[in-house]
Design an enzyme around this catalytic site. Structure first.
Site, PDB file in Angstrom:
ATOM      1  N   ASP A  93     -10.226   6.019  22.637  1.00  0.00           N
ATOM      2  CA  ASP A  93      -9.880   4.981  23.616  1.00  0.00           C
ATOM      3  C   ASP A  93     -10.762   3.748  23.420  1.00  0.00           C
ATOM      4  OD1 ASP A  93      -8.018   6.711  24.728  1.00  0.00           O
ATOM      5  OD2 ASP A  93      -9.383   7.395  26.312  1.00  0.00           O
ATOM      6  N   CYS A  94     -12.021   3.968  23.084  1.00  0.00           N
ATOM      7  CA  CYS A  94     -12.954   2.854  22.870  1.00  0.00           C
ATOM      8  C   CYS A  94     -12.552   2.026  21.653  1.00  0.00           C
ATOM      9  CB  CYS A  94     -14.379   3.382  22.704  1.00  0.00           C
ATOM     10  SG  CYS A  94     -15.011   4.197  24.187  1.00  0.00           S
TER      11      CYS A  94
END
Length: 129
Positions: A93-94
């Site tokens: 997600d990062c």
């Protein structure tokens, strides 16, 4: 701490942070090297989650240039509160949000205060031992 650890014959911990453990060639090459060249000297901690704020501060003190390349918005992130949802979130997600460099994993030898993003850097560290 390292004298105590030596007396106890406990392995030291190396953490490997990656957003894609299965498909990251640099990550797999580091893993293969550590498995074949280190026997029981290390505990390898694999993480697919963003480091804690304390870990980010510690790594920044070791090598801010490498960390800044791995965490593009490092200055902004270091100003966040420790309970911000970014810390401990999935690295995949990062990557999507631009908070993690997808090109390389990040390894950290906490005891020796060393970090890097490629196989060569970890080889150099282990050759010094």
């Amino acid at each position: 701490m390292s004298m105590f650890r030596t007396l106890q014959r406990q392995p030291r911990t190396i953490s490997l942070f990656t957003h894609d453990l299965e498909n990251s060639r640099p990550c797999l090459s580091i893993l293969e090297y550590l498995k074949s060249h280190t026997t029981n000297r290390f505990d390898l901690e694999l993480s697919t989650k963003f480091p804690t704020l304390d870990q980010v501060h510690y790594m920044n003190a070791i090598n801010p240039m490498i960390l800044r390349a791995q965490i593009p918005h490092l200055t902004k992130i270091m100003k966040l509160k420790s309970y911000d949802p970014l810390f401990g979130s999935q690295l995949s997600d990062c990557v999507t949000k631009g908070f993690w460099n997808k090109e390389a994993p990040l390894w950290v030898d906490w005891e020796k205060k060393a970090l890097g993003t490629d196989l060569q850097s970890i080889k150099e560290l282990l050759e010094k031992d």
